[in-house]
Design a protein around this motif. Structure first.
Motif, PDB file in Angstrom:
ATOM      1  N   LYS A 174     -12.197  -0.036   0.670  1.00 50.06           N
ATOM      2  CA  LYS A 174     -12.772   0.670   1.817  1.00 50.06           C
ATOM      3  C   LYS A 174     -11.711   0.962   2.872  1.00 50.06           C
ATOM      4  N   ILE A 175     -10.945  -0.060   3.257  1.00 44.75           N
ATOM      5  CA  ILE A 175      -9.929   0.122   4.293  1.00 44.75           C
ATOM      6  C   ILE A 175      -8.841   1.084   3.826  1.00 44.75           C
ATOM      7  N   GLY A 176      -8.427   0.931   2.556  1.00 41.77           N
ATOM      8  CA  GLY A 176      -7.389   1.804   2.012  1.00 41.77           C
ATOM      9  C   GLY A 176      -7.804   3.263   1.992  1.00 41.77           C
ATOM     10  N   LEU A 177      -9.025   3.536   1.537  1.00 42.10           N
ATOM     11  CA  LEU A 177      -9.494   4.921   1.462  1.00 42.10           C
ATOM     12  C   LEU A 177      -9.705   5.526   2.847  1.00 42.10           C
ATOM     13  N   ILE A 178     -10.169   4.732   3.794  1.00 42.12           N
ATOM     14  CA  ILE A 178     -10.342   5.230   5.165  1.00 42.12           C
ATOM     15  C   ILE A 178      -8.984   5.585   5.767  1.00 42.12           C
ATOM     16  N   TYR A 179      -8.008   4.706   5.548  1.00 39.37           N
ATOM     17  CA  TYR A 179      -6.646   4.948   6.034  1.00 39.37           C
ATOM     18  C   TYR A 179      -6.079   6.240   5.440  1.00 39.37           C
ATOM     19  N   ILE A 180      -6.238   6.419   4.126  1.00 39.96           N
ATOM     20  CA  ILE A 180      -5.724   7.615   3.449  1.00 39.96           C
ATOM     21  C   ILE A 180      -6.440   8.869   3.935  1.00 39.96           C
ATOM     22  N   ALA A 181      -7.768   8.770   4.132  1.00 45.65           N
ATOM     23  CA  ALA A 181      -8.535   9.920   4.625  1.00 45.65           C
ATOM     24  C   ALA A 181      -8.077  10.323   6.022  1.00 45.65           C
ATOM     25  N   ALA A 182      -7.784   9.330   6.863  1.00 43.45           N
ATOM     26  CA  ALA A 182      -7.312   9.612   8.221  1.00 43.45           C
ATOM     27  C   ALA A 182      -5.956  10.311   8.187  1.00 43.45           C
ATOM     28  N   ILE A 183      -5.081   9.858   7.280  1.00 44.67           N
ATOM     29  CA  ILE A 183      -3.775  10.509   7.104  1.00 44.67           C
ATOM     30  C   ILE A 183      -3.977  11.967   6.683  1.00 44.67           C
ATOM     31  N   TYR A 184      -4.852  12.177   5.692  1.00 47.24           N
ATOM     32  CA  TYR A 184      -5.091  13.527   5.161  1.00 47.24           C
ATOM     33  C   TYR A 184      -5.614  14.455   6.257  1.00 47.24           C
ATOM     34  N   ILE A 185      -6.660  14.035   6.954  1.00 47.80           N
ATOM     35  CA  ILE A 185      -7.299  14.893   7.961  1.00 47.80           C
ATOM     36  C   ILE A 185      -6.321  15.216   9.084  1.00 47.80           C
TER      37      ILE A 185
END
Length: 238
Positions: free
Chosen positions: A48-59
């Motif tokens: 969960k934390i990893g995917l949220i972090y990656i999504a924030a980077i992407y956006i």
């Protein structure tokens, strides 16, 4: 002689995005994230934390690229030509600095996140296992924001090229670019989730960093030179 060319091809975008994706800061923070969660025996929160972090980077990266491309596309052509020459020159200089780091890593001026910002990132991660979703999002946004001026040379070059003919195809290419950009982060996250030793990933990151600098430098010089050729009319983007 004027050479006619079209919007940067999917191949050019993929190659540049692939080079840009081997991003030392974003990868380093993710490795630190998963290492901390493993040490705290919080593997269940890692996905969960990893995917949220990656999504924030992407956006963050996509939004910055879209905004910059739209801004550059609306600048009068007479001014845009000079901007392309200046940016192209800066990108060539950045490429030379990256190549310098292949031979003399860390000596003299280097394109890396300032120590002050790196310390801020580490401070934000002291209690990563207790981080709320907004805190993880803020971490991703902060990492993307502070690394853009240091490692965003390839991205700047692509956005400037795309601004020459800004349409839905250009937007789609930005979407693809950023998917490629975060792909190594996704791969590393799932490697750790499936039992890959974090130490091996750290070792790979350290051992490959100088070669990444060399390849990045060559790409930056080529992209910068392309921008200069477009600006002086040698290449005409249709």
């Amino acid at each position: 002689m004027v050479v006619e060319a079209t919007l940067p091809t999917i191949g050019a975008v993929l190659v540049t995005a692939l080079i840009d994706s081997i991003n030392p800061c974003a990868i380093g923070v993710l490795i630190l994230l998963v290492s901390t969660l493993l040490a705290a025996k919080k593997k269940d929160k890692m996905l969960k934390i990893g995917l949220i972090y990656i999504a924030a980077i992407y956006i963050t990266y996509f939004s910055a690229g879209l905004g910059l491309t739209a801004f550059l596309a609306n600048i009068p052509q007479s001014i845009a030509e000079y901007i392309s020459i200046v940016v192209g020159t800066i990108i060539v200089a950045a490429g030379i600095i990256e190549i310098k780091d292949f031979f003399w890593y860390g000596q003299g001026f280097s394109l890396m996140i300032p120590a002050k910002r790196a310390k801020q990132i580490h401070n934000m991660m002291k209690h990563v296992s207790e981080m709320s979703i907004p805190a993880v999002i803020m971490l991703g946004v902060f990492v993307a924001a502070v690394e853009l001026p240091c490692t965003g040379g390839p991205y700047l070059a692509i956005t400037l090229l795309l601004s020459q003919n800004f349409n839905w195809t250009a937007v789609l290419l930005l979407v693809i670019y950023n998917i490629i950009f975060v792909m190594p982060l996704i791969v590393i996250l799932f490697m750790v989730l499936t039992g890959k030793n974090v130490a091996i990933i750290k070792q790979w990151k350290q051992s490959s960093r100088t070669y990444v600098r060399l390849i990045t430098g060559v790409i930056l010089i080529l992209l910068g030179w392309l921008l200069i050729l477009i600006a002086n009319g040698t290449i005409n983007l249709g």
